[in-house]
Design a protein around this motif. Sequence first.
Motif, PDB file in Angstrom:
ATOM      1  N   VAL A  46       0.857  -1.203   0.000  1.00  0.00           N
ATOM      2  CA  VAL A  46       0.000   0.000   0.000  1.00  0.00           C
ATOM      3  C   VAL A  46       0.892   1.251   0.000  1.00  0.00           C
ATOM      4  CG1 VAL A  46      -1.663   1.327   1.382  1.00  0.00           C
ATOM      5  CG2 VAL A  46      -2.006  -1.134   1.016  1.00  0.00           C
ATOM      6  N   ALA A  47       1.975   1.211   0.789  1.00  0.00           N
ATOM      7  CA  ALA A  47       2.914   2.346   0.811  1.00  0.00           C
ATOM      8  C   ALA A  47       3.510   2.572  -0.584  1.00  0.00           C
ATOM      9  CB  ALA A  47       4.026   2.100   1.832  1.00  0.00           C
ATOM     10  N   ALA A  48       3.796   1.479  -1.284  1.00  0.00           N
ATOM     11  CA  ALA A  48       4.377   1.600  -2.628  1.00  0.00           C
ATOM     12  C   ALA A  48       3.373   2.248  -3.586  1.00  0.00           C
ATOM     13  CB  ALA A  48       4.805   0.226  -3.147  1.00  0.00           C
ATOM     14  N   ILE A  49       2.101   1.944  -3.421  1.00  0.00           N
ATOM     15  CA  ILE A  49       1.088   2.535  -4.312  1.00  0.00           C
ATOM     16  C   ILE A  49       0.908   4.016  -3.985  1.00  0.00           C
ATOM     17  CG2 ILE A  49      -1.341   2.417  -5.038  1.00  0.00           C
ATOM     18  CD1 ILE A  49      -1.161  -0.644  -4.461  1.00  0.00           C
ATOM     19  N   TYR A  50       1.045   4.371  -2.711  1.00  0.00           N
ATOM     20  CA  TYR A  50       1.026   5.785  -2.314  1.00  0.00           C
ATOM     21  C   TYR A  50       2.384   6.458  -2.581  1.00  0.00           C
ATOM     22  CZ  TYR A  50      -3.308   6.089   0.612  1.00  0.00           C
ATOM     23  OH  TYR A  50      -4.599   6.163   1.099  1.00  0.00           O
ATOM     24  N   ARG A  51       3.392   5.671  -2.923  1.00  0.00           N
ATOM     25  CA  ARG A  51       4.779   6.168  -3.028  1.00  0.00           C
ATOM     26  C   ARG A  51       5.142   6.987  -1.795  1.00  0.00           C
ATOM     27  NH1 ARG A  51       5.656   8.311  -9.168  1.00  0.00           N
ATOM     28  NH2 ARG A  51       5.366  10.276  -8.087  1.00  0.00           N
ATOM     29  N   THR A  52       4.856   6.429  -0.628  1.00  0.00           N
ATOM     30  CA  THR A  52       5.089   7.184   0.601  1.00  0.00           C
ATOM     31  C   THR A  52       6.072   6.475   1.524  1.00  0.00           C
ATOM     32  OG1 THR A  52       4.036   8.305   2.465  1.00  0.00           O
ATOM     33  CG2 THR A  52       3.158   6.146   1.897  1.00  0.00           C
ATOM     34  N   GLU A  53       6.795   7.286   2.285  1.00  0.00           N
ATOM     35  CA  GLU A  53       7.679   6.792   3.343  1.00  0.00           C
ATOM     36  C   GLU A  53       6.961   6.867   4.687  1.00  0.00           C
ATOM     37  OE1 GLU A  53      11.221   6.144   2.843  1.00  0.00           O
ATOM     38  OE2 GLU A  53      10.550   6.126   0.742  1.00  0.00           O
ATOM     39  N   ALA A  54       5.776   7.470   4.672  1.00  0.00           N
ATOM     40  CA  ALA A  54       5.041   7.682   5.929  1.00  0.00           C
ATOM     41  C   ALA A  54       4.451   6.361   6.425  1.00  0.00           C
ATOM     42  CB  ALA A  54       3.932   8.705   5.695  1.00  0.00           C
ATOM     43  N   LEU A 258      -1.737  -4.726  -9.210  1.00  0.00           N
ATOM     44  CA  LEU A 258      -1.485  -3.347  -9.620  1.00  0.00           C
ATOM     45  C   LEU A 258       0.017  -3.089  -9.747  1.00  0.00           C
ATOM     46  CD1 LEU A 258      -2.308  -0.454 -10.210  1.00  0.00           C
ATOM     47  CD2 LEU A 258      -2.553  -0.064  -7.766  1.00  0.00           C
ATOM     48  N   LEU A 259       0.787  -3.549  -8.763  1.00  0.00           N
ATOM     49  CA  LEU A 259       2.230  -3.273  -8.781  1.00  0.00           C
ATOM     50  C   LEU A 259       2.924  -4.032  -9.910  1.00  0.00           C
ATOM     51  CD1 LEU A 259       2.804  -3.210  -4.919  1.00  0.00           C
ATOM     52  CD2 LEU A 259       2.947  -1.249  -6.488  1.00  0.00           C
ATOM     53  N   GLU A 260       2.426  -5.229 -10.220  1.00  0.00           N
ATOM     54  CA  GLU A 260       3.003  -5.973 -11.351  1.00  0.00           C
ATOM     55  C   GLU A 260       2.710  -5.257 -12.671  1.00  0.00           C
ATOM     56  OE1 GLU A 260       1.418  -9.951 -10.935  1.00  0.00           O
ATOM     57  OE2 GLU A 260       2.352 -10.140  -8.947  1.00  0.00           O
ATOM     58  N   GLY A 386      -2.909   0.309 -24.952  1.00  0.00           N
ATOM     59  CA  GLY A 386      -2.999   0.170 -23.493  1.00  0.00           C
ATOM     60  C   GLY A 386      -4.261  -0.506 -23.002  1.00  0.00           C
ATOM     61  N   ALA A 387      -5.174  -0.826 -23.932  1.00  0.00           N
ATOM     62  CA  ALA A 387      -6.441  -1.399 -23.497  1.00  0.00           C
ATOM     63  C   ALA A 387      -6.439  -2.924 -23.575  1.00  0.00           C
ATOM     64  CB  ALA A 387      -7.572  -0.828 -24.346  1.00  0.00           C
ATOM     65  N   GLY A 388      -5.271  -3.493 -23.718  1.00  0.00           N
ATOM     66  CA  GLY A 388      -5.155  -4.931 -23.966  1.00  0.00           C
ATOM     67  C   GLY A 388      -5.634  -5.800 -22.823  1.00  0.00           C
ATOM     68  N   PRO A 389      -5.517  -7.114 -23.027  1.00  0.00           N
ATOM     69  CA  PRO A 389      -6.059  -8.063 -22.062  1.00  0.00           C
ATOM     70  C   PRO A 389      -5.296  -8.038 -20.731  1.00  0.00           C
ATOM     71  CG  PRO A 389      -4.815  -9.204 -23.756  1.00  0.00           C
ATOM     72  CD  PRO A 389      -4.875  -7.783 -24.165  1.00  0.00           C
ATOM     73  N   ALA A 390      -5.977  -8.472 -19.691  1.00  0.00           N
ATOM     74  CA  ALA A 390      -5.324  -8.613 -18.389  1.00  0.00           C
ATOM     75  C   ALA A 390      -4.256  -9.698 -18.501  1.00  0.00           C
ATOM     76  CB  ALA A 390      -6.364  -9.001 -17.348  1.00  0.00           C
ATOM     77  N   SER A 391      -3.184  -9.546 -17.757  1.00  0.00           N
ATOM     78  CA  SER A 391      -2.114 -10.550 -17.813  1.00  0.00           C
ATOM     79  C   SER A 391      -2.602 -11.836 -17.166  1.00  0.00           C
ATOM     80  CB  SER A 391      -0.888 -10.025 -17.099  1.00  0.00           C
ATOM     81  OG  SER A 391      -1.232  -9.595 -15.789  1.00  0.00           O
TER      82      SER A 391
END
Length: 391
Positions: A46-54, A258-260, A386-391
Amino acid sequence: MEGADFTLSAGPTAVSARTLGALGSPITHHYDPAFLEGFRRTERKVAAIYRTEADVLLMQGEAVLGLEAAARAVVHPGTPCLNLVSGVFGKGFGYWLTASGATLHEIEVPYDDSVDPADVETMLREHPEIEVVSVVHSETPSGTLNPVAEIGPIAKAHGAVTIVDCVSSFGGIPIWPDEWQLDICVAGPQKCLSGPPGMSLMSVSEDAWDVIRKNPAAPRDSFLSMLDWKEKWLEGGRFPFTPSVSDVHGVETACDELLEEGLEASFTRHELAARACRAGVKAMGLELWPRSEEISAACVTAVTVPDGLTDKQVRDHVRARYGVMISGGQGAGNLVRIGHMGVTARSLYPLVGLAALGRGLADLGVPVSLGAGLEAAMEVLAESAGAGPAS
Ligand SMILES: *Cc1c(COP(=O)(O)O)cnc(C)c1O
């Protein structure tokens, strides 16, 4: 009644098979080392998605819990607050502030518009006593976006703590607490993350903790307590109570997906789906609800319901006749919404929403150029790979 064939609502939205699988993982004891590891991993994701150190808090209740907890944590009777209102969720946040005893100032704009940062600056200059600024990033019921990137630094320069409702933007629209100097952000997994409803994904800055620790009215030993999560769990390694084990599994997997994919790819995909949807709505001869496309949120497209019909009639008809679940206006106005969040912000989902809405309105007697709308939307989607299929 059977479930909808397509859930194109403004959340909870559809979830991938992989996340559904994770939600069905065995229930473990919450102090099983495997669960403890998974919980810490989920915080880091979750921190990675927020790009936060908090600090990240994963509070165990739908995002409304995190929002109310944030209001209670920073406000005591008499705290001067500035609440920015451009829709239903902003208005509702003011009620929590008042219930906590806040002295409330509001900047309120019509629910098809967004807040002007210059007005925030003026208000803070006129009211140097204001200690808290609250704002909704993506005002989902109106399909609009507030300029939080600009509001954050203005509030910080004034010395106020910010509380940001980013429930429907998280994962689909950039929201950067550190860069934008936001103190408390509250997201939910059930919108652009395509996760299960049931958790509050929060970032909390050191400035926020300073204010909360000094607030005698901040809840302790309470389900609403942010301090309990900080002191018992983050600092002490003990949960305040048993977390929602299955939801944690589901949220971790939704974060993994999401991160992948990559944050930028996700933002691009949401923007593309939104552009396609807006192009389709306009070409069908219908009217977008937000007063300009610049302030339209990329996670949901709000469409004005033509005179003589209500949002409920349209939504119910589309669901009953075509098996497609779209959203009504939730009190923001006579509008319906096509969500493009998470898994529904890819491939031809926007076409399904447009076809169901356009043909549904035509069934109800509204002149709609359905073919032109679908052509226009497809034109936008075809431009991009960018609208391609889900991996
Ligand atoms: C979905 C959402 C919430 C959570 O509210 P619910 O009504 O419980 O879904 C809060 N804020 C915003 C902006 C949302 O989109």
